[in-house]
Scaffold this motif. Structure first.
Motif, short mmCIF file in Angstrom:
data_model
loop_
_atom_site.label_atom_id
_atom_site.label_comp_id
_atom_site.label_asym_id
_atom_site.label_seq_id
_atom_site.Cartn_x
_atom_site.Cartn_y
_atom_site.Cartn_z
N ILE A 121 -3.34 -4.01 11.34
CA ILE A 121 -3.04 -3.07 10.25
C ILE A 121 -3.74 -3.52 8.97
N GLU A 122 -3.99 -2.56 8.10
CA GLU A 122 -4.64 -2.86 6.83
C GLU A 122 -3.59 -3.39 5.86
N VAL A 123 -3.84 -4.57 5.33
CA VAL A 123 -2.89 -5.22 4.43
C VAL A 123 -3.27 -4.89 3.00
N THR A 124 -2.43 -4.12 2.35
CA THR A 124 -2.64 -3.79 0.95
C THR A 124 -1.71 -4.62 0.08
N ASN A 125 -1.99 -4.64 -1.21
CA ASN A 125 -1.14 -5.40 -2.12
C ASN A 125 0.29 -4.88 -2.11
N SER A 126 0.43 -3.56 -2.04
CA SER A 126 1.76 -2.95 -2.02
C SER A 126 2.52 -3.37 -0.77
N PHE A 127 1.81 -3.32 0.38
CA PHE A 127 2.46 -3.71 1.64
C PHE A 127 2.85 -5.20 1.60
N LEU A 128 1.95 -6.01 1.06
CA LEU A 128 2.20 -7.45 1.03
C LEU A 128 3.41 -7.80 0.16
N ILE A 129 3.53 -7.13 -0.98
CA ILE A 129 4.66 -7.38 -1.86
C ILE A 129 5.98 -6.98 -1.19
N GLN A 130 5.97 -5.77 -0.60
CA GLN A 130 7.17 -5.31 0.09
C GLN A 130 7.52 -6.23 1.26
N PHE A 131 6.47 -6.64 1.97
CA PHE A 131 6.70 -7.52 3.13
C PHE A 131 7.33 -8.85 2.69
N LEU A 132 6.83 -9.43 1.62
CA LEU A 132 7.36 -10.70 1.14
C LEU A 132 8.82 -10.58 0.69
N ILE A 133 9.16 -9.45 0.06
CA ILE A 133 10.54 -9.25 -0.39
C ILE A 133 11.48 -9.16 0.81
#
Length: 335
Positions: free
Chosen positions: A239-251
């Motif tokens: 999957i394409e990792v975007t900044n938005s996805f990464l932030i949500q994922f970390l939370i």
């Protein structure tokens, strides 16, 4: 004692002649020996013995048999029996027969029974009197720990109290001849081996020593598994990792990480407490109070075993679920 005959010599010095001087000399030696200091040997036991009244009766019979085999002086045997209960209650008896009539309806558990024998032997070789004292003590671990629990401060856990290894039996001999005294320790050894013993879990004492490390290393293993499966899944996913996805994922991952740590810690601490709370039963079963205390600790052991199994199952399930955490988070974010 022989009579004393008084003889006068023509009004001068008075002379006293005592009949049976040999007998008086024997009584004098006996008095000296009885009041002389004796040597002492003792032996303690921590065996998980299960003692009922019939076992105490057998111990009494064995001790009397051992004493009589040494041919003590007639009527020199003195027997005292003491029974100690929780809450400071105690009863003392001047014979074993009186003890047999002891009130068995007492609600206070029996903490200890002490059988005390005193007797005197005439050594045929030396012609000297030897005084002996044999004290056989049998203690109830169940009763003792119950008393400690009732007096312990609230912050002291029951698991810590039940981990104590208390003494369950002891024999003490005050003697005039060491070889003869050893006869009683051998007799007591034989009696201990003949008593029933509770079946404790194999290696439980070893596991208790290291149980405090279970929670630390258990949580560490869970965290390692979680990190391993997360990085492996993340690397293999296209999957394409975007900044938005990464932030949500970390939370979300941080929340899951904390939840996994709390749940695994809860299960692991329950396992640790169950291990520490397990008590190898050893008791005196004489009255109603003893029956109640024994049942209480037997039920506690069953509950500890059940909680330990539940904790192990819960910890294993959390460990297995770490493999699916990444997929759960991803599906939640893309739902």
């Amino acid at each position: 004692m022989g009579e004393i005959v008084e003889i006068l010599d023509d009004g001068e010095d008075k002379k006293i002649i005592t009949a049976e001087d040999a007998q008086l000399d024997s009584y004098f030696k006996l008095h000296q020996r009885v009041n002389a200091k004796s040597e002492e040997i003792s032996k303690s036991y921590t065996n998980n013995i299960l003692v009922e009244f019939s076992d105490i009766e057998e111990l009494h019979d064995k001790t009397l048999q051992s004493i009589k085999s040494l041919r003590p002086i007639r009527n020199s045997i003195v027997i005292r029996v003491a029974v100690f209960h929780n809450e400071g209650e105690a009863a003392k008896f001047n014979s074993f027969e009186d003890f047999k009539r002891h009130n068995i309806t007492s609600p206070n558990p029996t903490a200890q029974i002490s059988l005390d024998y005193k007797f005197v032997i005439l050594d045929n070789e030396t012609g000297e009197f030897e005084n002996y004292r044999v004290i056989a003590q049998v203690r109830s671990r169940v009763s003792e720990l119950k008393q400690i629990e009732s007096e312990a401060p609230p912050f002291l856990s029951k698991a810590l109290i039940t981990s104590l290894v208390t003494q369950t039996a002891k024999i003490t001999i005050l003697y005039g001849d060491y070889v003869k005294a050893r006869h009683f320790t051998a007799m007591f050894d034989e009696w201990i081996k003949g008593c029933d013993e509770s079946k404790s879990l194999k290696y439980i004492s070893t596991v208790k020593k290291w149980s405090h490390l279970l929670s630390i290393f258990g949580k560490l293993i869970i965290y390692v598994l979680l990190a391993f499966f997360m990085t492996s899944s993340f690397r293999d996913d296209s999957i394409e990792v975007t900044n938005s996805f990464l932030i949500q994922f970390l939370i979300v991952y941080s929340v899951v990480f904390l939840m996994v740590g709390m749940l695994s810690g809860l299960f692991l601490s329950r396992i640790e407490m169950s291990i520490d709370s397990y008590l190898s039963l050893s008791y005196l079963k004489i009255n109603k109070g003893d029956n109640k205390a024994i049942k209480e600790y037997a039920d506690r052991n069953k509950h500890s075993a059940a909680w330990a199994i539940a904790g192990i199952v819960g910890t294993v399930l959390i460990g297995l679920s770490t493999n699916a955490v990444y997929d759960i988070i991803k599906n939640y974010l893309f739902s």
